[in-house]
Design a protein around this motif. Structure first.
Motif, PDB file in Angstrom:
ATOM      1  N   ASP A 244       0.817  -1.228   0.000  1.00  0.00           N
ATOM      2  CA  ASP A 244       0.000   0.000   0.000  1.00  0.00           C
ATOM      3  C   ASP A 244       0.847   1.274   0.000  1.00  0.00           C
ATOM      4  N   ILE A 245       2.155   1.113   0.131  1.00  0.00           N
ATOM      5  CA  ILE A 245       3.036   2.292   0.109  1.00  0.00           C
ATOM      6  C   ILE A 245       3.311   2.652  -1.356  1.00  0.00           C
ATOM      7  N   ASN A 246       2.969   3.882  -1.742  1.00  0.00           N
ATOM      8  CA  ASN A 246       3.122   4.273  -3.143  1.00  0.00           C
ATOM      9  C   ASN A 246       4.569   4.553  -3.523  1.00  0.00           C
ATOM     10  N   HIS A 247       5.297   5.229  -2.610  1.00  0.00           N
ATOM     11  CA  HIS A 247       6.684   5.576  -2.928  1.00  0.00           C
ATOM     12  C   HIS A 247       7.568   5.398  -1.704  1.00  0.00           C
ATOM     13  N   ILE A 248       8.691   4.716  -1.891  1.00  0.00           N
ATOM     14  CA  ILE A 248       9.708   4.667  -0.844  1.00  0.00           C
ATOM     15  C   ILE A 248      10.822   5.608  -1.288  1.00  0.00           C
ATOM     16  N   ARG A 271       9.250   1.045  -7.077  1.00  0.00           N
ATOM     17  CA  ARG A 271       8.576   1.763  -5.980  1.00  0.00           C
ATOM     18  C   ARG A 271       9.563   2.690  -5.252  1.00  0.00           C
ATOM     19  N   PHE A 272      10.871   2.456  -5.471  1.00  0.00           N
ATOM     20  CA  PHE A 272      11.916   3.315  -4.877  1.00  0.00           C
ATOM     21  C   PHE A 272      12.272   4.412  -5.878  1.00  0.00           C
ATOM     22  N   TYR A 273      12.173   5.673  -5.466  1.00  0.00           N
ATOM     23  CA  TYR A 273      12.564   6.771  -6.352  1.00  0.00           C
ATOM     24  C   TYR A 273      14.095   6.820  -6.446  1.00  0.00           C
ATOM     25  N   LEU A 274      14.591   7.157  -7.607  1.00  0.00           N
ATOM     26  CA  LEU A 274      16.046   7.251  -7.813  1.00  0.00           C
ATOM     27  C   LEU A 274      16.401   8.535  -8.546  1.00  0.00           C
ATOM     28  N   ASN A 275      17.262   9.355  -7.967  1.00  0.00           N
ATOM     29  CA  ASN A 275      17.820  10.485  -8.713  1.00  0.00           C
ATOM     30  C   ASN A 275      19.332  10.602  -8.528  1.00  0.00           C
ATOM     31  N   LEU A 276      19.908   9.593  -7.835  1.00  0.00           N
ATOM     32  CA  LEU A 276      21.344   9.681  -7.515  1.00  0.00           C
ATOM     33  C   LEU A 276      22.218   9.708  -8.759  1.00  0.00           C
ATOM     34  N   GLN A 277      21.709   9.181  -9.886  1.00  0.00           N
ATOM     35  CA  GLN A 277      22.519   9.192 -11.111  1.00  0.00           C
ATOM     36  C   GLN A 277      22.893  10.625 -11.508  1.00  0.00           C
ATOM     37  N   ASN A 278      22.012  11.595 -11.204  1.00  0.00           N
ATOM     38  CA  ASN A 278      22.263  12.990 -11.607  1.00  0.00           C
ATOM     39  C   ASN A 278      22.785  13.880 -10.489  1.00  0.00           C
ATOM     40  N   MET A 294      10.279  14.688  -7.423  1.00  0.00           N
ATOM     41  CA  MET A 294       9.123  13.814  -7.679  1.00  0.00           C
ATOM     42  C   MET A 294       7.869  14.656  -7.894  1.00  0.00           C
ATOM     43  N   ASP A 295       7.725  15.698  -7.070  1.00  0.00           N
ATOM     44  CA  ASP A 295       6.560  16.580  -7.177  1.00  0.00           C
ATOM     45  C   ASP A 295       6.567  17.295  -8.528  1.00  0.00           C
ATOM     46  N   GLU A 296       7.745  17.812  -8.895  1.00  0.00           N
ATOM     47  CA  GLU A 296       7.898  18.513 -10.187  1.00  0.00           C
ATOM     48  C   GLU A 296       7.539  17.596 -11.350  1.00  0.00           C
ATOM     49  N   ALA A 297       7.903  16.324 -11.209  1.00  0.00           N
ATOM     50  CA  ALA A 297       7.676  15.366 -12.297  1.00  0.00           C
ATOM     51  C   ALA A 297       6.236  14.840 -12.294  1.00  0.00           C
ATOM     52  N   GLY A 298       5.413  15.302 -11.344  1.00  0.00           N
ATOM     53  CA  GLY A 298       4.006  14.879 -11.292  1.00  0.00           C
ATOM     54  C   GLY A 298       3.823  13.459 -10.776  1.00  0.00           C
ATOM     55  N   LEU A 299       4.836  12.947 -10.049  1.00  0.00           N
ATOM     56  CA  LEU A 299       4.751  11.562  -9.562  1.00  0.00           C
ATOM     57  C   LEU A 299       3.919  11.449  -8.286  1.00  0.00           C
ATOM     58  N   LEU A 300       3.729  12.574  -7.578  1.00  0.00           N
ATOM     59  CA  LEU A 300       3.065  12.515  -6.275  1.00  0.00           C
ATOM     60  C   LEU A 300       1.615  12.966  -6.396  1.00  0.00           C
ATOM     61  N   LYS A 301       0.699  12.069  -6.013  1.00  0.00           N
ATOM     62  CA  LYS A 301      -0.726  12.404  -6.068  1.00  0.00           C
ATOM     63  C   LYS A 301      -1.236  12.613  -4.647  1.00  0.00           C
ATOM     64  N   GLU A 302      -2.216  13.498  -4.517  1.00  0.00           N
ATOM     65  CA  GLU A 302      -2.815  13.765  -3.205  1.00  0.00           C
ATOM     66  C   GLU A 302      -3.255  12.441  -2.574  1.00  0.00           C
ATOM     67  N   GLY A 303      -2.836  12.216  -1.348  1.00  0.00           N
ATOM     68  CA  GLY A 303      -3.233  10.990  -0.634  1.00  0.00           C
ATOM     69  C   GLY A 303      -2.237   9.848  -0.776  1.00  0.00           C
ATOM     70  N   ASP A 304      -1.247   9.989  -1.667  1.00  0.00           N
ATOM     71  CA  ASP A 304      -0.229   8.933  -1.809  1.00  0.00           C
ATOM     72  C   ASP A 304       0.456   8.686  -0.465  1.00  0.00           C
ATOM     73  N   LEU A 305       0.727   7.408  -0.207  1.00  0.00           N
ATOM     74  CA  LEU A 305       1.430   7.038   1.026  1.00  0.00           C
ATOM     75  C   LEU A 305       2.923   7.002   0.708  1.00  0.00           C
ATOM     76  N   ILE A 306       3.697   7.800   1.480  1.00  0.00           N
ATOM     77  CA  ILE A 306       5.129   7.939   1.212  1.00  0.00           C
ATOM     78  C   ILE A 306       5.922   7.522   2.436  1.00  0.00           C
ATOM     79  N   LEU A 307       6.941   6.724   2.206  1.00  0.00           N
ATOM     80  CA  LEU A 307       7.826   6.324   3.307  1.00  0.00           C
ATOM     81  C   LEU A 307       9.239   6.795   2.975  1.00  0.00           C
ATOM     82  N   THR A 308       9.812   7.600   3.863  1.00  0.00           N
ATOM     83  CA  THR A 308      11.201   8.017   3.674  1.00  0.00           C
ATOM     84  C   THR A 308      12.092   7.142   4.556  1.00  0.00           C
TER      85      THR A 308
END
Ligand code: UT7
Length: 324
Positions: A244-248, A271-278, A294-308
């Motif tokens: 149920d976790i949308n993004h780690i 499910r894991f976001y990656l930007n370390l390449q850049n 992620m927000d800029e890229a439109g990946l995050l939707k209202e209500g998404d469950l996020i785990l850092t």
């Protein structure tokens, strides 16, 4: 108890991009080695005159604009950094508070290395429950100023950046910010540290500033275990199924760490976001920078469950669970 949520996010990356090939001109390394061992291709490095404080100010202004919050309404500025602009005092957070015009806010620095932002978010959440005014949580690092540019084991890993979020109370009924877990294992403090510093040690000897020292393999092994442990602990604590976790959003240290952790957890790597390449490893800026991209890229939707989830010097580790 009032609910708390992230209402704005912003980041700052210095203009100068340095490729692996550029590093290999002065260092015994190669693009092939760096990419295959870490996943990193480029990093941004601060220009002369760009500081932890100035990058934090730029990221904070963007986060406040995103949230629609005025600087004078901010109640607290929490700056997670291991690269403060001053030796010991004053806190760089005070420069940031002044620079953004948060005239009614308190401010302090938090030394949590790569886990600093997840610590800062949890501390700000607690402060916000009492104070009620918006909190700014910033991770800002000028790692280029403290790495040894002749040490190929460490200098290729890091980049400079800042990321910031605004945290506010809200009237939502369901959980918006579920909670956090925070851990420390000081037994591993020598594995990743900055040697030296401009102060007198307990024997009265003057110690000069040093650079980042890391024993890569044991830190790698710690990180590969820390991610699944934090993810599982947070999910179990709040009765959330992993699917149920949308993004780690994991600290961006090494692609192989994230890949191995995803396998251990049996969670699809996507499910894991990656930007370390850049952007490489930007320490405490890593997670808020990732959230902003992620927000800029439109990946995050209202209500998404996020785990850092973050790990690093200390050895510290920790994570936060919240809805977007
Ligand atoms: O943000 C805080 C948390 N930090 C981390 O999570 C970092 C964790 N550690 C790592 O990501 C990895 O351990 C590293 C990327 C730092 C190193 O990767 P590794 O696969 O553990 O390499 P290694 O240290 O075992 O080194 C293998 C070889 C060595 O040569 P020998 O002794 O086998 O001849 C190193 O000297 O690679 C050599 N090496 C390099 N070669 C080319 C180390 N760095 C480099 C380099 N370019 N930049």
């Amino acid at each position: 108890m009032k609910q708390v949520r992230i209402t704005g996010v912003g980041s700052y990356l210095p203009e100068r991009i340095v490729t692996n090939d550029e590093l290999s001109r002065t260092l015994d390394t190669s693009d092939e080695w760096i990419v295959s061992h870490t996943g990193i291709s480029t990093r941004h490095l601060a220009a002369p005159g760009e500081s932890t404080g100035s990058m934090a100010i730029a990221a904070a202004k963007r986060a406040m604009a995103d949230a629609g919050v005025k600087p004078e309404d901010i109640g607290i500025v929490v700056l997670a950094t291991s690269t403060p602009d001053h030796a010991d005092m004053p806190a760089t957070a005070c420069d940031v508070q002044h620079g953004i015009g948060a005239v009614n806010a308190g401010a302090f620095d938090l030394i949590g290395a790569c886990a600093g932002f997840v610590y800062g978010l949890e501390i700000a959440r607690g402060l916000l429950q009492g104070d009620g005014r918006p909190a700014l949580v910033i991770g800002s690092e000028r790692m280029s100023g403290i790495v040894d540019w002749t040490d190929r084991n460490t200098c290729i890993l890091f980049g400079d950046a800042a990321g910031a979020v605004v945290l506010e109370t809200c009237d939502a009924k369901g959980h918006q910010f579920y909670g956090s877990v925070l851990h420390s294992d000081g037994g591993g403090a020598d594995l990743l540290c900055r040697t030296g510093g401009a102060w007198r040690d307990p024997e009265g000897q003057m110690v000069r500033p040093g650079s980042v020292h890391m024993e890569g393999k044991p830190v790698f092994n710690f990180a590969v275990k820390a991610i699944p442990r934090i993810v599982t602990e947070l999910a179990e604590k709040h009765c959330i199924a992993l699917q149920d976790i949308n993004h780690i959003v994991a600290h961006q240290a090494n692609f192989r760490i994230i890949d191995a952790a995803a396998k251990r957890l049996e969670v699809p790597r996507e499910r894991f976001y990656l930007n370390l390449q850049n952007v490489a490893n930007t320490s405490s800026a890593s997670i808020p920078l990732a959230l902003d991209q992620m927000d800029e890229a439109g990946l995050l939707k209202e209500g998404d469950l996020i785990l850092t989830v973050a790990f690093g010097a200390g050895l510290l580790s920790g994570g936060n669970l919240f809805r977007w």
